[in-house]
Design a protein around this motif. Structure first.
Motif, PDB file in Angstrom:
ATOM      1  N   LEU A  63       0.595  -1.010   0.043  1.00  0.00           N
ATOM      2  CA  LEU A  63      -0.086  -0.025  -0.029  1.00  0.00           C
ATOM      3  C   LEU A  63       1.000   1.323   0.047  1.00  0.00           C
ATOM      4  O   LEU A  63       0.461   2.272  -0.798  1.00  0.00           O
ATOM      5  CB  LEU A  63      -0.797  -0.007   1.231  1.00  0.00           C
ATOM      6  N   ARG A  92       0.063   5.163  -0.754  1.00  0.00           N
ATOM      7  CA  ARG A  92      -0.519   5.433   0.421  1.00  0.00           C
ATOM      8  C   ARG A  92       0.392   5.936   1.633  1.00  0.00           C
ATOM      9  O   ARG A  92       1.329   5.372   1.733  1.00  0.00           O
ATOM     10  CB  ARG A  92      -1.307   4.356   0.833  1.00  0.00           C
ATOM     11  N   ASN A  93      -0.174   6.695   2.485  1.00  0.00           N
ATOM     12  CA  ASN A  93       0.829   7.035   3.840  1.00  0.00           C
ATOM     13  C   ASN A  93      -0.009   5.840   4.540  1.00  0.00           C
ATOM     14  O   ASN A  93      -1.034   6.007   5.082  1.00  0.00           O
ATOM     15  CB  ASN A  93       0.430   8.259   4.482  1.00  0.00           C
ATOM     16  N   VAL A  94       0.779   4.970   5.244  1.00  0.00           N
ATOM     17  CA  VAL A  94       0.331   3.744   5.874  1.00  0.00           C
ATOM     18  C   VAL A  94       0.788   3.601   7.256  1.00  0.00           C
ATOM     19  O   VAL A  94       2.232   4.125   7.580  1.00  0.00           O
ATOM     20  CB  VAL A  94       0.703   2.519   5.212  1.00  0.00           C
ATOM     21  N   ASP A 131      -3.167   7.473   5.688  1.00  0.00           N
ATOM     22  CA  ASP A 131      -4.355   7.369   4.847  1.00  0.00           C
ATOM     23  C   ASP A 131      -4.976   6.008   5.370  1.00  0.00           C
ATOM     24  O   ASP A 131      -6.439   5.843   5.180  1.00  0.00           O
ATOM     25  CB  ASP A 131      -4.037   7.255   3.270  1.00  0.00           C
ATOM     26  N   ILE A 174      -7.501  -1.903  -2.191  1.00  0.00           N
ATOM     27  CA  ILE A 174      -7.937  -0.456  -2.290  1.00  0.00           C
ATOM     28  C   ILE A 174      -9.355  -0.294  -3.236  1.00  0.00           C
ATOM     29  O   ILE A 174     -10.183   0.433  -3.026  1.00  0.00           O
ATOM     30  CB  ILE A 174      -7.053   0.157  -3.117  1.00  0.00           C
ATOM     31  N   LEU A 203     -12.477   5.193  -1.233  1.00  0.00           N
ATOM     32  CA  LEU A 203     -11.660   5.810  -2.015  1.00  0.00           C
ATOM     33  C   LEU A 203     -12.409   5.859  -3.510  1.00  0.00           C
ATOM     34  O   LEU A 203     -13.044   4.928  -3.679  1.00  0.00           O
ATOM     35  CB  LEU A 203     -10.591   4.921  -2.058  1.00  0.00           C
ATOM     36  N   GLU A 257      -8.452   6.908  -7.616  1.00  0.00           N
ATOM     37  CA  GLU A 257      -7.539   6.858  -6.907  1.00  0.00           C
ATOM     38  C   GLU A 257      -6.971   5.249  -6.483  1.00  0.00           C
ATOM     39  O   GLU A 257      -5.725   5.103  -6.131  1.00  0.00           O
ATOM     40  CB  GLU A 257      -7.963   7.141  -5.114  1.00  0.00           C
TER      41      GLU A 257
END
Length: 262
Positions: free
Chosen positions: A26, A31-33, A120, A250, A256, A260
């Motif tokens: 991810l 994505r910031n995970v 995220d 996702i 989302l 995206e």
């Protein structure tokens, strides 16, 4: 931030391996995970190369000592992937939380305090049990992913987990839903794996994710080097499967937009 619990009370089903590599995948696709290691064994922390001496704050502090998520989070070797590690203290957390009035909401309260937009997606690696730690994860999560090993007894205990999900949904978290069942450790040379996969799909239908993660030596080797499989060997079949799984996950997230998820 979308929170996803990764849970199965059966051990050895690839739960932590899925948590580490799904989080890495991810992050790899932008994505910031945040990955929270909620298992007292701390395997997700070790598998991301975070030594015990680096674990100044942990998920124990998040639950018991009211430490903020952003204070406890560590940067990992993977860009855009942060970790809240586990320490041995976590093994006593369930006992210490028993008398707390908000004992099932400790984790969600901590995550609600995180700065908006910091992450995220949050993945929560649960212990192999249905105790208070897992309940905290289910209360905090919007979705649940259940790794299921494609071997005999694969469905054993799954009904108990689903009943727990129903109870949590009814009493504390009505938004909780099953995002998908992830079939893991699939061995194409073994007819039993195919039979189990077919049985699971017959029983659970579209709750089963399309992506199947194969049994792969390189994926098994990676944690001993403190690396996700995607970093250790990006071209191995296991890494390719986790990248595909991340895109499928996702695609299943209703929050989302399709653009995206591309």
């Amino acid at each position: 931030m979308i929170s996803i619990a990764i849970a199965n009370q059966k051990g050895g089903v690839g739960k932590t391996t899925t948590a580490i590599n799904l989080a890495t995948a991810l992050a790899a696709i932008g994505r910031n995970v945040l990955l929270i290691d909620l298992d007292p064994q701390g395997n997700a922390s070790t598998g991301l190369g975070v030594s015990p001496s680096e674990r100044i704050h942990s998920s124990y502090d998040l639950l018991v000592n009211d430490v903020a998520a952003e204070t406890a989070a560590l940067e990992t070797k993977v860009p855009r992937l942060d970790l809240i590690p586990a320490t041995v203290d976590l093994s006593g957390a369930e006992v210490e939380m028993v008398d707390l009035e908000d004992r099932a909401h400790r984790l969600v309260n901590a995550l609600n305090g995180a700065r908006a937009g910091r992450w995220d997606i949050c993945l929560i690696d649960c212990p192999p049990s249905l105790g208070l730690l897992t309940v905290n994860a289910l209360v905090a999560a919007k979705h649940l992913i259940v790794p299921l090993q494609t071997e005999f007894f694969a469905l054993e205990g799954l009904s108990q987990l689903l009943k727990t999900v129903e109870r949590v949904s009814a009493s504390a978290n009505p938004d909780l839903s099953i995002l998908g069942i992830a079939l893991t450790m699939y061995d194409r040379r073994n007819k039993l794996s195919q039979h189990v996969a077919d049985d699971v799909r017959a029983c659970l239908g579209d709750k089963v994710l399309d992506t199947v993660v194969p049994r792969n030596v390189r994926v098994s080797e990676a944690p001993s080097h403190g690396l996700p499989a995607l970093v250790y060997d990006m071209k191995c079949p296991g890494s390719a499967a986790y990248l595909k799984l991340a895109r499928e996950v996702i695609g299943r997230l209703p929050n989302l937009a399709p653009a995206e998820a591309a």
